[in-house]
Design an enzyme around this catalytic site. Structure first.
Site, PDB file in Angstrom:
ATOM      1  N   SER A  86      -2.901   9.898  29.196  1.00 61.75           N
ATOM      2  CA  SER A  86      -2.255  10.223  30.470  1.00 61.75           C
ATOM      3  C   SER A  86      -3.016   9.589  31.619  1.00 61.75           C
ATOM      4  O   SER A  86      -4.199   9.879  31.839  1.00 61.75           O
ATOM      5  CB  SER A  86      -2.208  11.734  30.673  1.00 61.75           C
ATOM      6  OG  SER A  86      -1.861  11.993  32.027  1.00 61.75           O
ATOM      7  N   HIS A 134       1.253   7.582  29.042  1.00 62.68           N
ATOM      8  CA  HIS A 134       1.911   8.775  29.572  1.00 62.68           C
ATOM      9  C   HIS A 134       1.747   8.845  31.089  1.00 62.68           C
ATOM     10  O   HIS A 134       0.629   8.772  31.608  1.00 62.68           O
ATOM     11  CB  HIS A 134       1.280   9.997  28.887  1.00 62.68           C
ATOM     12  CG  HIS A 134       1.905  11.311  29.213  1.00 62.68           C
ATOM     13  ND1 HIS A 134       3.006  11.804  28.533  1.00 62.68           N
ATOM     14  CD2 HIS A 134       1.586  12.262  30.123  1.00 62.68           C
ATOM     15  CE1 HIS A 134       3.315  12.997  29.013  1.00 62.68           C
ATOM     16  NE2 HIS A 134       2.478  13.295  29.987  1.00 62.68           N
ATOM     17  N   ASP A 158       2.502  11.152  34.432  1.00 65.61           N
ATOM     18  CA  ASP A 158       2.812  12.508  34.888  1.00 65.61           C
ATOM     19  C   ASP A 158       3.358  12.474  36.305  1.00 65.61           C
ATOM     20  O   ASP A 158       2.609  12.256  37.258  1.00 65.61           O
ATOM     21  CB  ASP A 158       1.548  13.371  34.818  1.00 65.61           C
ATOM     22  CG  ASP A 158       1.221  13.742  33.384  1.00 65.61           C
ATOM     23  OD1 ASP A 158       2.092  14.317  32.713  1.00 65.61           O
ATOM     24  OD2 ASP A 158       0.103  13.445  32.921  1.00 65.61           O
ATOM     25  N   MET A 203       4.907  14.360  39.422  1.00 67.42           N
ATOM     26  CA  MET A 203       4.951  15.702  40.027  1.00 67.42           C
ATOM     27  C   MET A 203       5.450  15.591  41.464  1.00 67.42           C
ATOM     28  O   MET A 203       5.028  14.701  42.199  1.00 67.42           O
ATOM     29  CB  MET A 203       3.546  16.315  40.028  1.00 67.42           C
ATOM     30  CG  MET A 203       2.886  16.322  38.656  1.00 67.42           C
ATOM     31  SD  MET A 203       1.292  17.144  38.731  1.00 67.42           S
ATOM     32  CE  MET A 203       0.637  16.756  37.091  1.00 67.42           C
ATOM     33  N   HIS A 247       6.826  11.749  32.041  1.00 68.41           N
ATOM     34  CA  HIS A 247       6.967  13.204  32.012  1.00 68.41           C
ATOM     35  C   HIS A 247       7.308  13.668  33.419  1.00 68.41           C
ATOM     36  O   HIS A 247       6.452  13.664  34.302  1.00 68.41           O
ATOM     37  CB  HIS A 247       5.633  13.781  31.504  1.00 68.41           C
ATOM     38  CG  HIS A 247       5.552  15.265  31.507  1.00 68.41           C
ATOM     39  ND1 HIS A 247       4.343  15.916  31.358  1.00 68.41           N
ATOM     40  CD2 HIS A 247       6.493  16.240  31.630  1.00 68.41           C
ATOM     41  CE1 HIS A 247       4.554  17.234  31.386  1.00 68.41           C
ATOM     42  NE2 HIS A 247       5.841  17.451  31.551  1.00 68.41           N
ATOM     43  N   MET A 251       7.868  16.249  36.022  1.00 64.62           N
ATOM     44  CA  MET A 251       7.669  17.637  36.437  1.00 64.62           C
ATOM     45  C   MET A 251       8.249  17.744  37.835  1.00 64.62           C
ATOM     46  O   MET A 251       7.533  17.860  38.837  1.00 64.62           O
ATOM     47  CB  MET A 251       6.161  17.977  36.406  1.00 64.62           C
ATOM     48  CG  MET A 251       5.633  18.108  34.994  1.00 64.62           C
ATOM     49  SD  MET A 251       3.836  18.004  34.897  1.00 64.62           S
ATOM     50  CE  MET A 251       3.653  16.229  34.741  1.00 64.62           C
ATOM     51  N   MET A 266       4.087  21.945  26.362  1.00 61.81           N
ATOM     52  CA  MET A 266       2.924  22.020  27.264  1.00 61.81           C
ATOM     53  C   MET A 266       1.909  23.009  26.697  1.00 61.81           C
ATOM     54  O   MET A 266       2.243  24.156  26.410  1.00 61.81           O
ATOM     55  CB  MET A 266       3.346  22.488  28.662  1.00 61.81           C
ATOM     56  CG  MET A 266       4.189  21.522  29.478  1.00 61.81           C
ATOM     57  SD  MET A 266       3.418  19.949  29.922  1.00 61.81           S
ATOM     58  CE  MET A 266       1.864  20.451  30.626  1.00 61.81           C
ATOM     59  N   ASP A 303       0.905  18.352  25.153  1.00 64.84           N
ATOM     60  CA  ASP A 303       0.349  17.817  26.393  1.00 64.84           C
ATOM     61  C   ASP A 303      -0.472  18.886  27.111  1.00 64.84           C
ATOM     62  O   ASP A 303       0.060  19.918  27.502  1.00 64.84           O
ATOM     63  CB  ASP A 303       1.528  17.365  27.269  1.00 64.84           C
ATOM     64  CG  ASP A 303       1.113  16.692  28.551  1.00 64.84           C
ATOM     65  OD1 ASP A 303      -0.092  16.529  28.794  1.00 64.84           O
ATOM     66  OD2 ASP A 303       2.020  16.307  29.320  1.00 64.84           O
TER      67      ASP A 303
HETATM   68  C1  DX5 Z   1      -0.353  18.313  33.232  1.00 63.19           C
HETATM   69  C2  DX5 Z   1       0.044  16.990  32.619  1.00 63.19           C
HETATM   70  C3  DX5 Z   1      -0.806  16.521  31.475  1.00 63.19           C
HETATM   71  C4  DX5 Z   1      -2.246  16.492  31.768  1.00 63.19           C
HETATM   72  C5  DX5 Z   1      -3.063  16.123  30.575  1.00 63.19           C
HETATM   73  O1  DX5 Z   1       0.649  18.734  34.115  1.00 63.19           O
HETATM   74  O2  DX5 Z   1       1.367  17.031  32.133  1.00 63.19           O
HETATM   75  O3  DX5 Z   1      -0.361  15.254  31.018  1.00 63.19           O
HETATM   76  O4  DX5 Z   1      -2.542  15.640  32.798  1.00 63.19           O
HETATM   77  O5  DX5 Z   1      -4.364  16.035  31.041  1.00 63.19           O
HETATM   78  P1  DX5 Z   1      -5.593  16.623  30.238  1.00 63.19           P
HETATM   79  O6  DX5 Z   1      -5.639  15.880  28.955  1.00 63.19           O
HETATM   80  O7  DX5 Z   1      -6.713  16.355  31.145  1.00 63.19           O
HETATM   81  O8  DX5 Z   1      -5.325  18.092  30.012  1.00 63.19           O
HETATM   82 ZN    ZN Z   2       2.231  15.164  30.946  1.00 58.98          ZN
END
Ligand code: DX5
Ligand code: ZN
Length: 215
Positions: free
Chosen positions: A7, A32, A34, A36, A65, A67, A136, A174
């Site tokens: 990620s 990956h 993320d 947000m 991903h 969010m 998650m 994840d």
């Molecule tokens: C959290 C993300 C994850 C996260 C994983 O909202 O979806 O992808 O960043 O990071 P680590 O491996 O640091 O938990």
């Molecule tokens: Zn993620």
């Protein structure tokens, strides 16, 4: 062996092209991203422009991903920017079957993401119409949190539903995945391990990726 998807949330945002190349060279199977929006989760990361900027730096699949509150509005923009696998949250408030259909209509793999409190059963009616389920193992929003082992029961239940229905979707996990927790996830039937801190926080990324895959 599980696939490993580092990620970029844990990477140096000032140097992302190099970080994408480094993760690719380190043996990442997917990358990956993320996304947000400061609304669905209490944090803001980046939009399609960043995915587009990273695209020339690796030919590996980009796993995006979302969010965010309105995946139906933004998923097409991420696809256009270079996303290959696109997941969004069952809890986002939009009709999940419609969003899955939209992503697939664009020729991409579509997945549902489940927060820790959402049971596997909530995704059951959708399982025949998706390509992956993202479980998650932390609350979405931030990297570097502690792994919630209950996520493994959910993955087991999804694997059971998959076998019972003769289905072929992948199970991704994840949050808080490292050398210690990856074997628990793999034993629960997880196919794709997402790892931020335990890859980008280590000096030797190839070793980190190999350690996770060895799970
Ligand atoms: C959290 C993300 C994850 C996260 C994983 O909202 O979806 O992808 O960043 O990071 P680590 O491996 O640091 O938990
Ligand atoms: Zn993620």
């Amino acid at each position: 062996m599980p696939l490993v998807a580092p990620s970029l949330l844990a990477a140096d945002f000032a140097d992302l092209g190099a970080q994408v190349r480094a993760a690719d060279l380190a043996g990442a199977d997917w990358l990956h991203f993320d996304v947000m929006d400061g609304h669905f989760v209490p944090n803001i990361t980046f939009g399609p422009a960043l995915v587009r900027a990273c695209r020339p730096h690796s030919a590996k699949p980009f796993d995006v991903h979302l969010m965010i509150a309105q995946p139906s509005v933004y998923a097409p923009r991420f696809v256009e920017a270079g996303a290959d696998w696109v997941s969004f949250h069952l809890e986002c408030g939009e009709a999940p079957a419609d969003v899955l259909r939209l992503i697939r209509s664009l020729g991409r793999r579509a997945g549902i993401a489940l927060k820790p409190a959402t049971p596997a059963e909530a995704a059951a009616p959708l399982l025949k119409d998706l390509d992956f389920v993202l479980v998650m193992s932390v609350e979405p929003g931030f990297g570097g949190q502690a792994f919630q082992p209950e996520a493994c029961s959910k993955a087991r239940e999804l694997a059971r539903l998959r076998a019972a229905g003769g289905l072929g979707f992948l199970i991704e996990m994840d949050g808080g995945i490292d050398e210690r927790t990856a074997p628990l996830a793999a034993a629960a039937g997880v196919d794709v391990l997402v790892a931020g801190t335990s890859v980008f926080g280590r000096p030797d990324r190839a070793r980190a990726v190999a350690a996770l895959r060895g799970a």
